[in-house]
Design a protein around this motif. Structure first.
Motif, short mmCIF file in Angstrom:
data_model
loop_
_atom_site.label_atom_id
_atom_site.label_comp_id
_atom_site.label_asym_id
_atom_site.label_seq_id
_atom_site.Cartn_x
_atom_site.Cartn_y
_atom_site.Cartn_z
N SER A 278 -1.66 -3.57 10.35
CA SER A 278 -1.83 -4.31 9.10
C SER A 278 -2.84 -3.67 8.16
N GLY A 279 -3.52 -2.63 8.63
CA GLY A 279 -4.49 -1.94 7.78
C GLY A 279 -5.91 -2.44 7.93
N ASP B 248 -0.11 -7.86 7.13
CA ASP B 248 0.63 -6.88 6.32
C ASP B 248 1.59 -7.67 5.41
N THR B 249 1.27 -7.73 4.12
CA THR B 249 2.07 -8.52 3.19
C THR B 249 3.51 -8.06 3.15
N ARG C 31 5.38 -6.73 5.39
CA ARG C 31 6.16 -7.11 6.56
C ARG C 31 6.37 -8.62 6.65
N ASN D 220 -3.02 -8.22 3.17
CA ASN D 220 -3.31 -6.84 2.79
C ASN D 220 -2.07 -6.14 2.21
N LYS D 221 -2.31 -5.02 1.54
CA LYS D 221 -1.26 -4.17 0.95
C LYS D 221 -0.55 -4.86 -0.22
N HIS E 73 1.31 -11.02 -3.10
CA HIS E 73 1.18 -12.02 -2.04
C HIS E 73 1.46 -13.44 -2.53
N SER F 141 -5.86 -5.42 -1.55
CA SER F 141 -5.29 -4.09 -1.37
C SER F 141 -6.38 -3.15 -0.87
#
Length: 329
Positions: free
Chosen positions: A4-5, A130-131, A133, A163-164, A170, A218
């Protein structure tokens, strides 16, 4: 969650804090990360050789991560000693953890680490998703169930970071957590049993959603940093108001028992798990928290495991039981 970062998230957060406030105190608890993109004051890799753990104990990647963290947690009092010495010099202590959810849902080490921090410092749990996904309602619901389980296990202020957001906005997640009809519409195209289950689970999580702090972020661009720091600040106040009194009372009672000699035969290495229960024992009968019972058993299992390790030879884990003080900078 894995992938997920989280590590990139920690890198972005610590970089921002270093340019706007006092340098944060950073701890890396992921023994398997190949390249650390931030400078850590304490790094588990300085104490635990992850690949050696895999080799010597015949474990796979996930098992080795769990075992490495379990071994490191036996020396976590040294980590807390180092953190407390620097607490007056820093505004934030940032801890990056492995992505394996098992560490913080079933493992004794997760409880030991969380309780160690929470009993000493205002502690906030940040759950990174992880946004991209999670655009699938089923995946989104799975992540929310994981988040809910961690929240109720540790009973600490909790923030979900989507995230992302540089890839996918989101806002769909915000809508799904605030509007049941919107989530129902998103899964209505599927008529199989899983869609019915997800719809029912959304109703079950309604109370969880009402108190959920959800922030879009992000790690690539740093967008959402102000909202994140605001959410962390609010969670810190929540800890001071709602959680700290319970920990202080627990510590006071523990010290009183030690002074009076009423501690019995309890071992000094036992993890103290603070639960939210009524003062009346009869009111709690039949409502015991199964997770806390499992945590106690996990601690005992970990202790027996470490005892066997000592009998077999302490060099197997390449200074796994060594002093972590040398990791601090």
């Amino acid at each position: 969650m894995a992938g997920s970062g989280k590590t990139t998230f920690v890198q972005r957060l610590t970089t921002h804090l270093r340019t706007t406030a006092k340098d944060p105190y950073v701890i890396n608890l992921d023994p398997a990360v190949t390249q650390l993109p931030f400078t850590a004051n304490i790094d588990i890799q300085d104490t635990i050789n992850y690949k050696q753990v895999m080799k010597q104990y015949g474990l796979g990647p996930n098992g080795a991560i769990m075992t490495s963290l379990n071994l490191f947690s036996t020396k976590f009092d040294q980590v807390m000693s180092l953190v407390e010495k620097r607490s007056s010099e820093v505004d934030y202590v940032v801890c990056d953890t492995p992505g394996q959810i098992e560490v913080f849902t079933w493992s004794a080490s997760g409880s030991i680490i969380a309780e160690s921090f929470a009993s000493s410092l205002p502690t906030v749990v940040v759950y990174v998703m992880d946004t991209a996904r999670c655009t699938s309602p089923v995946t989104f619901m799975s992540n929310m169930l994981y988040a809910c389980s961690i929240l109720y296990k540790f009973k600490l202020p909790f923030i979900v970071v989507m995230n992302k957001t540089d890839i996918v906005d989101h806002q769909f997640a915000v809508e799904w957590t605030t509007d049941f009809e919107a989530f129902t519409a998103a899964i209505s195209e599927s008529k199989d049993y899983i869609s019915v289950l997800m719809s029912s689970m959304s109703l079950v999580l309604e109370e969880f959603y009402q108190h959920l702090k959800l922030v879009g972020f992000s790690s690539l661009t740093g967008a959402g940093m102000d909202e994140l720091l605001q959410a962390i600040g609010e969670a810190r106040e929540e800890y001071i108001k709602d959680f700290k009194p319970e920990y202080d009372e627990s510590i006071r009672k523990m010290k009183a028992k030690e002074r009076s000699g009423a501690a019995g035969g309890s071992n000094a290495g036992d993890a103290i798990i603070v639960t939210k229960g009524t003062e009346n024992v009869e009111d709690n009968y039949g409502n015991e928290d199964a997770d806390e019972v499992e945590s106690h058993e996990d601690v005992e299992s970990l202790r027996r495991y470490l005892d066997r390790t000592k009998l077999q030879g302490g060099d197997k884990c390449t200074s796994a039981a060594g002093d972590v003080a040398g990791s601090s900078s």
